[in-house]
Scaffold this motif. Sequence first.
Motif, PDB file in Angstrom:
ATOM      1  N   PHE A   1       0.844  -1.185   0.000  1.00 59.11           N
ATOM      2  CA  PHE A   1       0.000   0.000   0.000  1.00 59.11           C
ATOM      3  C   PHE A   1       0.880   1.236   0.000  1.00 59.11           C
ATOM      4  CE2 PHE A   1       0.392  -0.908   4.583  1.00 59.11           C
ATOM      5  CZ  PHE A   1       0.823   0.308   5.072  1.00 59.11           C
ATOM      6  N   CYS A   2       0.287   2.340  -0.425  1.00 58.72           N
ATOM      7  CA  CYS A   2       0.945   3.636  -0.337  1.00 58.72           C
ATOM      8  C   CYS A   2      -0.116   4.666   0.044  1.00 58.72           C
ATOM      9  CB  CYS A   2       1.652   4.011  -1.629  1.00 58.72           C
ATOM     10  SG  CYS A   2       0.622   4.011  -3.078  1.00 58.72           S
ATOM     11  N   VAL A   3       0.291   5.602   0.883  1.00 59.22           N
ATOM     12  CA  VAL A   3      -0.625   6.624   1.387  1.00 59.22           C
ATOM     13  C   VAL A   3      -0.075   7.992   0.993  1.00 59.22           C
ATOM     14  CG1 VAL A   3      -1.792   7.566   3.414  1.00 59.22           C
ATOM     15  CG2 VAL A   3      -1.189   5.141   3.350  1.00 59.22           C
ATOM     16  N   PHE A   4      -0.952   8.814   0.446  1.00 61.78           N
ATOM     17  CA  PHE A   4      -0.590  10.159   0.013  1.00 61.78           C
ATOM     18  C   PHE A   4      -1.256  11.183   0.916  1.00 61.78           C
ATOM     19  CE2 PHE A   4       0.150   7.620  -3.677  1.00 61.78           C
ATOM     20  CZ  PHE A   4       1.181   8.247  -4.361  1.00 61.78           C
ATOM     21  N   LEU A   5      -0.541  12.248   1.211  1.00 65.59           N
ATOM     22  CA  LEU A   5      -1.102  13.417   1.861  1.00 65.59           C
ATOM     23  C   LEU A   5      -1.068  14.513   0.809  1.00 65.59           C
ATOM     24  CD1 LEU A   5      -2.191  14.778   4.418  1.00 65.59           C
ATOM     25  CD2 LEU A   5       0.157  15.419   4.967  1.00 65.59           C
TER      26      LEU A   5
END
Length: 180
Positions: free
Chosen positions: A83-87
Amino acid sequence: MIGKLQYLTITRPDLSYFVNKLSQFLATPQIPHMQVAQRLLQYVKECPGLGLLFPASSEVKLKAYMDSDWAACQDTRQSTTGFCVFLGHSLISWKSKKQQTISRSSAEAEYRAMEDATYEVVWLIFVLKELKQVHEEPVELYCDNQAALHIAVNPFFHERTKHIIWNNQNLTCFISGTNC
């Protein structure tokens, strides 16, 4: 060499998968592993500008993408979660790891990946809260498996999901937007 490449993955997530694969052969490395590591170093040398970029202005909105490969490891039949999380537009968190249990279906593997991504998103919301950055909007969690999405929205036990160990009911609450 692999240790140095692992350190480099802090700012170069594009290398994470390959470094992870190479790390699995540290006990008994072979010549092909060394060749792959050298090719990876060539890639790093050819593309020095790639890495994490953080723009000066960006919206405070979390967005996560997750995926899983079902039983891709030929030796253990374990799935890999990623997974990857962006702000805003900035990548702030990512992970790629073998799942601890062996999934009996692609939907189960994807659901477990969704669970891991949700844990990370909840933790990041708490971090933002500590930094006095309120995140009031729902977090967008992108999943490409319709069966896993159906399981997350309808958390009751039925014939197709009786083999899944249900260890976290908060996932369903979080995804559907209700307050757990």
